[in-house]
Design a protein around this motif. Structure first.
Motif, short mmCIF file in Angstrom:
data_model
loop_
_atom_site.label_atom_id
_atom_site.label_comp_id
_atom_site.label_asym_id
_atom_site.label_seq_id
_atom_site.Cartn_x
_atom_site.Cartn_y
_atom_site.Cartn_z
N GLU A 59 28.34 -0.98 2.88
CA GLU A 59 27.49 -1.87 2.09
C GLU A 59 27.13 -1.24 0.74
O GLU A 59 27.10 -1.93 -0.28
N LEU A 60 26.82 0.05 0.75
CA LEU A 60 26.42 0.71 -0.48
C LEU A 60 27.61 1.21 -1.29
O LEU A 60 27.46 1.54 -2.47
N GLY A 61 28.76 1.29 -0.67
CA GLY A 61 29.96 1.71 -1.38
C GLY A 61 30.05 3.19 -1.69
O GLY A 61 30.65 3.58 -2.68
N LYS A 62 29.43 4.00 -0.85
CA LYS A 62 29.55 5.45 -1.02
C LYS A 62 29.51 6.14 0.33
O LYS A 62 29.02 5.56 1.30
N PRO A 63 30.04 7.36 0.41
CA PRO A 63 30.08 8.07 1.70
C PRO A 63 28.68 8.32 2.24
O PRO A 63 27.72 8.47 1.49
N ILE A 64 28.58 8.38 3.55
CA ILE A 64 27.28 8.55 4.20
C ILE A 64 26.64 9.88 3.81
O ILE A 64 25.43 10.00 3.76
N THR A 65 27.44 10.88 3.48
CA THR A 65 26.88 12.18 3.10
C THR A 65 26.16 12.10 1.76
O THR A 65 25.33 12.96 1.46
N GLN A 66 26.45 11.08 0.95
CA GLN A 66 25.80 10.93 -0.35
C GLN A 66 24.64 9.95 -0.31
O GLN A 66 23.96 9.74 -1.30
N ILE A 67 24.40 9.33 0.84
CA ILE A 67 23.32 8.36 0.96
C ILE A 67 22.04 9.10 1.37
O ILE A 67 22.01 9.81 2.37
N THR A 68 21.01 8.91 0.58
CA THR A 68 19.73 9.56 0.86
C THR A 68 18.82 8.58 1.60
O THR A 68 19.10 7.39 1.69
N GLU A 69 17.71 9.11 2.08
CA GLU A 69 16.74 8.27 2.78
C GLU A 69 16.16 7.24 1.81
O GLU A 69 15.89 6.10 2.19
N ALA A 70 16.00 7.62 0.56
CA ALA A 70 15.48 6.69 -0.45
C ALA A 70 16.46 5.52 -0.66
O ALA A 70 16.04 4.37 -0.81
N ASP A 71 17.76 5.82 -0.67
CA ASP A 71 18.77 4.76 -0.80
C ASP A 71 18.67 3.78 0.36
O ASP A 71 18.74 2.56 0.18
N ALA A 72 18.51 4.32 1.55
CA ALA A 72 18.44 3.48 2.75
C ALA A 72 17.18 2.61 2.73
O ALA A 72 17.24 1.41 3.03
N LYS A 73 16.06 3.18 2.33
CA LYS A 73 14.81 2.40 2.26
C LYS A 73 14.91 1.31 1.21
O LYS A 73 14.45 0.18 1.42
#
Length: 79
Positions: A59-73
């Motif tokens: 959904e965000l178009g980037k690897p999970i290792t680059q997704i931060t908690e702020a991105d998820a919120k």
């Protein structure tokens, strides 16, 4: 035209009709999955399960290792 060409045309037409028919089901299933996983994200905490991680990554178009908690919120609040 020969018989082989007629069979090919028939097969191509049937594939096209099937793709249209199944596309409607897939669109509905994607919407259900989106809502279901969004609810799981709201109920859970950041190190999400692999299913949610994979979906969120797509959904965000980037690897999970680059997704931060702020991105998820931010995604949860937007969605």
């Amino acid at each position: 035209m020969g018989v082989r060409r007629d069979r090919l045309n028939l097969r191509l037409r049937l594939k096209q009709e099937s793709r249209i028919r199944n596309g409607h089901f897939k669109r509905e299933e994607r919407a259900r999955r989106h809502n279901r996983l969004l609810q799981l994200m709201k109920a859970g905490t950041f190190p999400y399960t692999p299913v949610i991680q994979s979906w969120l990554s797509a959904e965000l178009g980037k690897p999970i290792t680059q997704i931060t908690e702020a991105d998820a919120k931010e995604f949860v609040n937007k969605g």
